[in-house]
Design a protein around this motif. Structure first.
Motif, PDB file in Angstrom:
ATOM      1  N   LYS A  22      11.306  10.179 -11.640  1.00  0.00           N
ATOM      2  CA  LYS A  22      12.195   9.948 -10.505  1.00  0.00           C
ATOM      3  C   LYS A  22      12.048   8.516 -10.012  1.00  0.00           C
ATOM      4  N   GLU A  23      13.112   8.018  -9.388  1.00  0.00           N
ATOM      5  CA  GLU A  23      13.068   6.700  -8.773  1.00  0.00           C
ATOM      6  C   GLU A  23      12.139   6.728  -7.568  1.00  0.00           C
ATOM      7  N   LYS A  24      11.313   5.695  -7.421  1.00  0.00           N
ATOM      8  CA  LYS A  24      10.297   5.673  -6.368  1.00  0.00           C
ATOM      9  C   LYS A  24      10.877   5.197  -5.035  1.00  0.00           C
ATOM     10  N   THR A  25      10.358   5.793  -3.951  1.00  0.00           N
ATOM     11  CA  THR A  25      10.761   5.388  -2.599  1.00  0.00           C
ATOM     12  C   THR A  25       9.788   4.377  -2.004  1.00  0.00           C
ATOM     13  N   GLY A  26       8.577   4.324  -2.570  1.00  0.00           N
ATOM     14  CA  GLY A  26       7.541   3.466  -1.991  1.00  0.00           C
ATOM     15  C   GLY A  26       6.672   4.193  -0.983  1.00  0.00           C
ATOM     16  N   HIS A  27       7.013   5.451  -0.643  1.00  0.00           N
ATOM     17  CA  HIS A  27       6.203   6.232   0.283  1.00  0.00           C
ATOM     18  C   HIS A  27       5.035   6.879  -0.466  1.00  0.00           C
ATOM     19  N   ARG A  28       3.914   7.022   0.226  1.00  0.00           N
ATOM     20  CA  ARG A  28       2.702   7.556  -0.409  1.00  0.00           C
ATOM     21  C   ARG A  28       2.150   8.741   0.392  1.00  0.00           C
ATOM     22  N   LEU A  29       1.779   9.781  -0.339  1.00  0.00           N
ATOM     23  CA  LEU A  29       1.261  11.016   0.260  1.00  0.00           C
ATOM     24  C   LEU A  29      -0.079  11.386  -0.347  1.00  0.00           C
ATOM     25  N   VAL A  30      -1.045  11.744   0.500  1.00  0.00           N
ATOM     26  CA  VAL A  30      -2.265  12.409   0.060  1.00  0.00           C
ATOM     27  C   VAL A  30      -2.208  13.831   0.594  1.00  0.00           C
ATOM     28  N   ALA A  31      -2.529  14.813  -0.242  1.00  0.00           N
ATOM     29  CA  ALA A  31      -2.427  16.218   0.151  1.00  0.00           C
ATOM     30  C   ALA A  31      -3.729  16.944  -0.148  1.00  0.00           C
TER      31      ALA A  31
ATOM     32  N   TRP B 288       8.288  10.173  -3.952  1.00  0.00           N
ATOM     33  CA  TRP B 288       7.037   9.793  -3.305  1.00  0.00           C
ATOM     34  C   TRP B 288       5.942   9.631  -4.359  1.00  0.00           C
ATOM     35  N   ASP B 289       4.989   8.758  -4.062  1.00  0.00           N
ATOM     36  CA  ASP B 289       3.773   8.640  -4.873  1.00  0.00           C
ATOM     37  C   ASP B 289       2.760   9.590  -4.258  1.00  0.00           C
ATOM     38  N   THR B 290       2.443  10.690  -4.948  1.00  0.00           N
ATOM     39  CA  THR B 290       1.587  11.721  -4.368  1.00  0.00           C
ATOM     40  C   THR B 290       0.220  11.751  -5.030  1.00  0.00           C
ATOM     41  N   TYR B 291      -0.764  12.147  -4.235  1.00  0.00           N
ATOM     42  CA  TYR B 291      -2.145  12.245  -4.709  1.00  0.00           C
ATOM     43  C   TYR B 291      -2.725  13.526  -4.124  1.00  0.00           C
TER      44      TYR B 291
ATOM     45  N   GLU C 168      -7.811   4.408   0.180  1.00  0.00           N
ATOM     46  CA  GLU C 168      -7.592   3.756  -1.113  1.00  0.00           C
ATOM     47  C   GLU C 168      -6.134   3.836  -1.550  1.00  0.00           C
ATOM     48  N   ARG C 169      -5.484   4.941  -1.231  1.00  0.00           N
ATOM     49  CA  ARG C 169      -4.076   5.116  -1.616  1.00  0.00           C
ATOM     50  C   ARG C 169      -3.116   4.505  -0.595  1.00  0.00           C
ATOM     51  N   GLU C 170      -3.668   4.016   0.526  1.00  0.00           N
ATOM     52  CA  GLU C 170      -2.844   3.493   1.619  1.00  0.00           C
ATOM     53  C   GLU C 170      -1.744   4.487   1.967  1.00  0.00           C
ATOM     54  N   ALA C 171      -2.160   5.726   2.201  1.00  0.00           N
ATOM     55  CA  ALA C 171      -1.219   6.823   2.408  1.00  0.00           C
ATOM     56  C   ALA C 171      -0.401   6.642   3.682  1.00  0.00           C
ATOM     57  N   ASP C 172       0.876   6.919   3.579  1.00  0.00           N
ATOM     58  CA  ASP C 172       1.739   6.967   4.758  1.00  0.00           C
ATOM     59  C   ASP C 172       1.581   8.300   5.477  1.00  0.00           C
ATOM     60  N   VAL C 173       1.384   9.365   4.691  1.00  0.00           N
ATOM     61  CA  VAL C 173       1.274  10.712   5.251  1.00  0.00           C
ATOM     62  C   VAL C 173       0.120  11.445   4.574  1.00  0.00           C
ATOM     63  N   LEU C 174      -0.647  12.150   5.391  1.00  0.00           N
ATOM     64  CA  LEU C 174      -1.663  13.073   4.893  1.00  0.00           C
ATOM     65  C   LEU C 174      -1.162  14.479   5.180  1.00  0.00           C
ATOM     66  N   ALA C 175      -1.016  15.303   4.143  1.00  0.00           N
ATOM     67  CA  ALA C 175      -0.582  16.689   4.301  1.00  0.00           C
ATOM     68  C   ALA C 175      -1.787  17.609   4.155  1.00  0.00           C
ATOM     69  N   ILE C 176      -1.961  18.507   5.124  1.00  0.00           N
ATOM     70  CA  ILE C 176      -3.108  19.414   5.151  1.00  0.00           C
ATOM     71  C   ILE C 176      -2.601  20.843   5.274  1.00  0.00           C
TER      72      ILE C 176
ATOM     73  N   SER D 175     -11.280   7.444  12.636  1.00  0.00           N
ATOM     74  CA  SER D 175     -11.608   6.492  11.582  1.00  0.00           C
ATOM     75  C   SER D 175     -10.908   5.161  11.832  1.00  0.00           C
ATOM     76  N   SER D 176     -11.631   4.093  11.635  1.00  0.00           N
ATOM     77  CA  SER D 176     -11.041   2.754  11.817  1.00  0.00           C
ATOM     78  C   SER D 176     -10.398   2.236  10.536  1.00  0.00           C
ATOM     79  N   SER D 177     -10.578   2.964   9.417  1.00  0.00           N
ATOM     80  CA  SER D 177     -10.099   2.467   8.127  1.00  0.00           C
ATOM     81  C   SER D 177      -8.591   2.644   7.959  1.00  0.00           C
ATOM     82  N   HIS D 178      -8.052   3.778   8.444  1.00  0.00           N
ATOM     83  CA  HIS D 178      -6.625   4.016   8.241  1.00  0.00           C
ATOM     84  C   HIS D 178      -6.091   4.948   9.333  1.00  0.00           C
ATOM     85  N   PRO D 179      -6.256   4.586  10.605  1.00  0.00           N
ATOM     86  CA  PRO D 179      -5.873   5.485  11.697  1.00  0.00           C
ATOM     87  C   PRO D 179      -4.375   5.659  11.848  1.00  0.00           C
ATOM     88  N   GLU D 180      -3.579   4.780  11.222  1.00  0.00           N
ATOM     89  CA  GLU D 180      -2.130   4.844  11.402  1.00  0.00           C
ATOM     90  C   GLU D 180      -1.451   5.880  10.517  1.00  0.00           C
ATOM     91  N   VAL D 181      -2.187   6.528   9.592  1.00  0.00           N
ATOM     92  CA  VAL D 181      -1.578   7.526   8.728  1.00  0.00           C
ATOM     93  C   VAL D 181      -1.024   8.669   9.575  1.00  0.00           C
TER      94      VAL D 181
END
Length: 357
Positions: free
Chosen positions: A224-233, A257-260, A277-285, A306-312
């Protein structure tokens, strides 16, 4: 969140072993003809089951939402019916839970917990003792789904795989396969296990086979064509019912989406590193069991601090969140999706809101 309910939940967790054994001892004394025939092994299983009862109660109190416990009691009623236990078995368990709480906890806390148990006792007679099949004759792909399920239940993984691959080759989309075959069939297997019509081994085989067949569809998912959005699940705690979150990750991947997907029972530190590490835009739990909601809450708290990636942005899902409408807000997440299809829209909205702020 109600402070007294939170304190009661904590007290139940701290005294879980005492409460469970107290309740079972009372039930054996109350219904000796029903339980003594099962011997020591049956007694130990009863104590284990009582721990589950109290765990669900504790989580309902922590969330200040009795619906989580009532949903569990309804599930247990169907389970007990499938095991051919008489109707008074579950009612007796609830009565003994009530008495154990009164004897073990401080009076003020016991009253809070007992109120939730009393509500379950009052509603129990009206709760159904069976559940309708998830395989419906009017559903999309209504011919393929039962064929696929039957192949799995017969242990014919190659037949099940061929059914799916043939359907895709004939033009059925992967999304349709996920929504109208995999999802209802997995739910149906769970229902059949709950009603004592399939074994644990069969349930595990069906899940493992479906995951393998899903992997055979990955070449189409990733093309699929990429959107540039990244997800960790991830699925929290000791969750073994992870296939729902795997479906979410695959749906996101199909939308570019680029999913991990890090799987179930992944240590919190590893999830945090993956987000960074993945610079995730969204974390799905996800959480399937209500007593794992506190693990969701704990993971979100760690992310927020966390100070490393609080904006996710954080999205949650799973059965407890479908039962309790605003539970997703109370655990501190940014959004909630009831299924894989809606997860795409919710995650996209969260990213757009984040980048627009």
């Amino acid at each position: 969140m109600n402070d007294i309910s939170t304190e009661t939940s904590r007290a139940i967790r701290e005294q879980m072993d005492t409460l469970a054994q107290n309740a079972v001892d009372r039930q054996y004394a109350l219904q000796p003809d029903l339980w003594e025939a099962y011997g020591q092994a049956g007694y130990e299983k009863s104590v284990r089951d009582a721990r589950y009862h109290f765990s669900y109660l504790a989580e309902a109190l922590a969330a200040d939402d009795a619906s989580l416990f009532l949903d569990y009691v309804g599930w247990a009623k169907v389970l007990f019916a499938g095991l051919d236990f008489p109707p008074q078995a579950l009612m007796g368990a609830l009565e003994c839970m009530d008495q154990a709480l009164q004897e073990t906890l401080d009076p003020e806390l016991a009253a809070v917990a007992a109120d939730c148990v009393d509500t379950a006792q009052k509603r129990l007679p009206r709760m159904p003792d069976t559940r309708e099949s998830y395989i419906r004759p009017d559903a999309p792909l209504h011919e393929l789904a039962p064929q696929y399920l039957e192949a799995l239940l017969q242990g014919e993984r190659s037949v099940a795989s061929a059914l799916i691959l043939d359907a895709v080759n004939q033009g059925v989309s992967v999304k349709e396969i996920y929504l109208h075959v995999f999802q209802p069939c997995q739910r149906e297997v769970g229902r059949l296990w709950q009603m004592n019509q399939v074994s644990v081994a069969q349930e595990h085989f069906c899940t493992a086979a479906t995951q393998l067949i899903m992997s055979q569809l990955y070449p189409q998912i990733f093309a699929k064509e990429k959107t540039g959005h990244r997800l960790v699940a991830t699925s929290v705690g000791g969750e073994l019912h992870e296939i729902g979150m795997r479906m979410v990750a695959d749906f996101m991947q199909m939308q570019g989406w680029d999913t991990y997907y890090v799987g179930a029972n992944t240590p919190t530190g590893s999830v945090l590193r993956s987000v960074e590490e993945r610079e995730a835009d969204v974390l799905a739990i996800s959480a399937t069991m209500s007593f794992h909601v506190r693990n969701v809450r704990g993971l979100i708290e760690r992310i927020r601090s966390s100070s490393s990636h609080p904006e996710v942005r954080i999205m949650v899902g799973g059965h407890p969140f479908n039962i309790s409408q605003d539970l997703w807000q109370r655990v501190g997440s940014d959004g909630y999706a009831p299924n894989a299809q809606e997860a795409v829209a919710v995650a996209t909205r969260l990213v757009e809101e984040s980048r627009g702020s």
